[in-house]
Scaffold this active site. Structure first.
Site, PDB file in Angstrom:
ATOM      1  CE  LYS A 187      35.634 -73.991 -89.721  1.00  0.00           C
ATOM      2  NZ  LYS A 187      34.210 -73.671 -89.977  1.00  0.00           N
ATOM      3  CD  GLU A 261      41.101 -65.569-102.130  1.00  0.00           C
ATOM      4  OE1 GLU A 261      40.961 -64.350-101.849  1.00  0.00           O
ATOM      5  OE2 GLU A 261      40.174 -66.315-102.456  1.00  0.00           O
ATOM      6  CB  CYS A 295      37.439 -62.560-102.073  1.00  0.00           C
ATOM      7  SG  CYS A 295      37.790 -63.775-103.348  1.00  0.00           S
ATOM      8  CD  GLU A 392      36.204 -58.318 -98.149  1.00  0.00           C
ATOM      9  OE1 GLU A 392      36.447 -58.834 -97.048  1.00  0.00           O
ATOM     10  OE2 GLU A 392      36.533 -58.836 -99.229  1.00  0.00           O
TER      11      GLU A 392
HETATM   12  P1  NAD Z   1      35.720 -65.681 -91.446  1.00  0.00           P
HETATM   13  O1  NAD Z   1      37.001 -65.392 -92.140  1.00  0.00           O
HETATM   14  O2  NAD Z   1      35.712 -65.477 -89.979  1.00  0.00           O
HETATM   15  O3  NAD Z   1      35.288 -67.207 -91.726  1.00  0.00           O
HETATM   16  C1  NAD Z   1      35.842 -68.007 -92.750  1.00  0.00           C
HETATM   17  C2  NAD Z   1      36.116 -69.402 -92.207  1.00  0.00           C
HETATM   18  O4  NAD Z   1      37.057 -69.341 -91.139  1.00  0.00           O
HETATM   19  C3  NAD Z   1      34.884 -70.092 -91.634  1.00  0.00           C
HETATM   20  O5  NAD Z   1      34.953 -71.460 -91.961  1.00  0.00           O
HETATM   21  C4  NAD Z   1      35.054 -69.869 -90.144  1.00  0.00           C
HETATM   22  O6  NAD Z   1      34.361 -70.811 -89.356  1.00  0.00           O
HETATM   23  C5  NAD Z   1      36.551 -70.011 -89.990  1.00  0.00           C
HETATM   24  N1  NAD Z   1      37.126 -69.379 -88.804  1.00  0.00           N
HETATM   25  C6  NAD Z   1      36.657 -68.319 -88.089  1.00  0.00           C
HETATM   26  N2  NAD Z   1      37.503 -68.007 -87.087  1.00  0.00           N
HETATM   27  C7  NAD Z   1      38.528 -68.894 -87.153  1.00  0.00           C
HETATM   28  C8  NAD Z   1      39.741 -69.078 -86.412  1.00  0.00           C
HETATM   29  N3  NAD Z   1      40.062 -68.286 -85.385  1.00  0.00           N
HETATM   30  N4  NAD Z   1      40.575 -70.071 -86.779  1.00  0.00           N
HETATM   31  C9  NAD Z   1      40.283 -70.866 -87.830  1.00  0.00           C
HETATM   32  N5  NAD Z   1      39.161 -70.746 -88.560  1.00  0.00           N
HETATM   33  C10 NAD Z   1      38.292 -69.765 -88.246  1.00  0.00           C
HETATM   34  O7  NAD Z   1      34.602 -64.844 -92.182  1.00  0.00           O
HETATM   35  P2  NAD Z   1      33.077 -64.533 -91.731  1.00  0.00           P
HETATM   36  O8  NAD Z   1      33.058 -64.233 -90.268  1.00  0.00           O
HETATM   37  O9  NAD Z   1      32.194 -65.583 -92.226  1.00  0.00           O
HETATM   38  O10 NAD Z   1      32.811 -63.198 -92.561  1.00  0.00           O
HETATM   39  C11 NAD Z   1      33.322 -61.974 -92.087  1.00  0.00           C
HETATM   40  C12 NAD Z   1      33.797 -61.106 -93.224  1.00  0.00           C
HETATM   41  O11 NAD Z   1      34.853 -61.744 -93.924  1.00  0.00           O
HETATM   42  C13 NAD Z   1      32.793 -60.809 -94.308  1.00  0.00           C
HETATM   43  O12 NAD Z   1      31.949 -59.773 -93.963  1.00  0.00           O
HETATM   44  C14 NAD Z   1      33.654 -60.478 -95.473  1.00  0.00           C
HETATM   45  O13 NAD Z   1      34.052 -59.130 -95.424  1.00  0.00           O
HETATM   46  C15 NAD Z   1      34.860 -61.347 -95.270  1.00  0.00           C
HETATM   47  N6  NAD Z   1      34.821 -62.578 -96.117  1.00  0.00           N
HETATM   48  C16 NAD Z   1      35.728 -62.675 -97.106  1.00  0.00           C
HETATM   49  C17 NAD Z   1      35.697 -63.796 -97.928  1.00  0.00           C
HETATM   50  C18 NAD Z   1      36.656 -63.963 -99.059  1.00  0.00           C
HETATM   51  O14 NAD Z   1      36.383 -64.721 -99.977  1.00  0.00           O
HETATM   52  N7  NAD Z   1      37.809 -63.320 -99.038  1.00  0.00           N
HETATM   53  C19 NAD Z   1      34.758 -64.793 -97.735  1.00  0.00           C
HETATM   54  C20 NAD Z   1      33.850 -64.673 -96.674  1.00  0.00           C
HETATM   55  C21 NAD Z   1      33.911 -63.557 -95.875  1.00  0.00           C
END
Ligand code: NAD
Ligand code: MN
Length: 488
Positions: A187, A261, A295, A392
């Site tokens: 996903k 991660e 990250c 972050e």
């Molecule tokens: P997120 O963690 O919410 O999203 C990452 C993935 O998880 C997406 O595919 C999303 O659709 C999915 N997701 C969201 N809620 C979920 C749930 N309850 N169950 C299962 N899957 C779910 O991140 P975001 O909202 O896109 O970004 C928010 C913050 O996260 C950013 O501002 C940044 O600080 C951080 N981030 C970190 C990384 C990393 O590589 N560690 C990557 C992207 C964002």
């Protein structure tokens, strides 16, 4: 054929999800927006829990299908190499899709993102024939038993990935999962589904049996349905710490295996004996590369007080030399942030830092008028309890502070909820080794930045995650050990 600004003639992948061989009908959608313009260019299907169920059931059938399960190791290796060949042959198109979707400079996607994904697939393609268990003499009853262990694929895997390195982070999961003999449902983030959709087309063309690699698109609700599905044996997640916690909680009812991660606030310690000619550009780009959306970016910089001003000036010069522009422009070096939401979030951090009296210095630009661009920014003399030193930001914002003694710098570096990476710039071997041992991070970089490799494990201590990707270590996440004990 869609005409998309900057990428005219680029053909989008079929925006269709499949349960094995069958396309599934999906009613809802999410908008895909070009971060360079703010314009919507496609509607992406948003899979409901019932759609997710159909795809997971197909992946489960594929897991039991002898055409996949009983593939002998060399045939599996060859199949994974054929899959890698297919991506390689598609490089210009899948790179353009990734660049359009993320807003990253096309030249970087072509030379870094896609080749990295291919190299991971090839690295793990070498594993199927080497996943041996072991036989060992038993201590308790010598001679009475023959015992050995097997390493069996864990089952159907869910990969849930973010938008910052969509294809790379998906492949960090897909490659070891397929090498282990699992089937996998990916996903992607709703902001960046295109390379994943193209990837399943390439997998089919390369001959992966139906249902071995599937994609479900949608937002967090789709991810949550996948993460809670009882047929999923293991979830591999990269993204925010909050979502990682939700996924871990969702794993409890069926005791899924989970690797997370997550976020970071990785420190960089720049000692007074460092080679500044190489340390300064790396300290700058360790934070600004990919517009800070990494990250393990080095986002907290501690500099020896005697060189603090010199280093900050140098970082501003390095940042100012970066060309910021749209993804389709081959001269661009930094792109926009992914979304309006991320732009608001990053702007908010800098605004609140300024309101708190922290000096913010421009460290790059100019930026284009339209789109979600954010110029590299340097914050000086940031107190250790400031929000921008602890949370972050996920944008090109470097928080800095001076230090006097290395012990003080290490204590500051470790004063964080996160523990993904840490960096030390020094020419003193004793300092390098002592700091590497003392820093609380999954990876310590000495005189370098941003290196990941299929050869060594990657992951976080503390709130940066659970488990490791890459290396031989990641394979344990996709294999279940079984002991066989036989009386003689
Ligand atoms: P997120 O963690 O919410 O999203 C990452 C993935 O998880 C997406 O595919 C999303 O659709 C999915 N997701 C969201 N809620 C979920 C749930 N309850 N169950 C299962 N899957 C779910 O991140 P975001 O909202 O896109 O970004 C928010 C913050 O996260 C950013 O501002 C940044 O600080 C951080 N981030 C970190 C990384 C990393 O590589 N560690 C990557 C992207 C964002
Ligand atoms: Mn997009």
């Amino acid at each position: 054929m869609t005409s998309i600004q900057g990428f005219s003639g680029l053909e989008l992948p079929e925006l269709i999800l499949r349960a094995g061989a069958d396309p599934i009908r999906i009613e809802a959608s999410t908008a895909d927006i070009d971060p360079c313009t703010g314009e919507r260019f496609a509607d992406i299907p948003a899979a409901s829990p019932a759609d997710v169920d159909a795809v997971v059931e197909a992946a489960h059938r594929a897991f039991r299908n002898p055409a996949w399960r009983d593939l002998h190791p060399l045939a599996r290796e060859r199949l994974l190499h054929r899959f890698a060949d297919a991506i390689e042959a598609d490089l210009p198109r899948i790179a353009a899709l990734e660049a359009l979707d993320t807003g990253k400079p096309i030249s970087i996607v072509e030379t870094l993102d896609i080749p990295t994904a291919i190299s991971w697939l090839r690295a793990y393609a070498g594993w199927p024939g080497k996943l041996a268990g072991r036989a060992a003499p038993l201590s308790a009853t010598p001679g009475a038993f023959h015992a050995y262990s097997r390493r069996e694929p864990i089952g159907v895997v869910a990969a849930i990935t973010p938008w910052n390195f969509p294809l790379v982070l998906a492949m960090w999961k897909i490659a070891p999962a397929l090498a282990a003999g699992c089937t996998i449902v990916l996903k992607p983030a709703p902001e960046t589904p295109l390379s994943a959709l193209r990837l399943v087309e390439l997998a089919r063309a390369a001959g992966l049996p139906d249902g071995v690699l599937s994609v479900v698109t949608g937002d967090g609700a789709t991810g949550a349905a996948l993460a809670a599905h009882p047929r999923i044996a293991k979830v591999a997640f990269t993204g925010s710490t909050a979502t990682g916690q939700a996924i871990l909680a969702a794993s409890v009812p069926s005791l899924k295996r989970v690797t997370l991660e997550l976020g970071g606030k990785s420190p960089t310690i720049l000692c007074k004996d460092a080679d500044l000619a190489t340390a300064i550009p790396q300290a700058a780009m360790g934070c600004f590369f990919n517009s800070g959306q990494i990250c393990y970016a080095g986002t907290r910089l501690y500099v020896h007080r005697s060189i603090y001003d010199e280093v900050l000036d140098g970082i501003r010069t390095v940042g100012a030399a970066q060309r910021i522009g749209p993804s389709a422009d081959r001269t661009s070096q930094l792109g926009p942030l992914i979304s309006a939401r991320q732009h608001e979030k990053v702007s908010g951090f800098v605004q609140r830092a300024s309101d708190a009296g922290i000096t913010a210095l421009p460290a790059g630009g100019p930026i284009p008028d339209a789109g979600y661009y954010f110029a590299p920014t340097l914050l000086r003399d940031v107190p250790s309890d400031a929000e921008v030193m602890r949370e972050e930001v996920f944008g090109p914002v470097l928080a800095t502070a001076p230090f006097d003694e290395i012990e003080e710098a290490i204590a500051l570096a470790n004063d964080s909820a996160y523990g993904l990476a840490a960096h030390v710039f020094t020419r003193d071997l004793t300092t390098a080794h002592k700091a590497s041992a003392a820093l609380e991070a999954g990876t310590v970089f000495v005189n370098c930045i941003l290196l990941a490799d299929p050869a060594f494990p990657f992951g976080g201590m503390k709130m940066s995650g659970i488990g490791r990707e890459n290396g031989s270590e990641v394979l344990d996440a996709y294999l279940e050990p079984k002991s066989v004990v036989m009386a003689l």
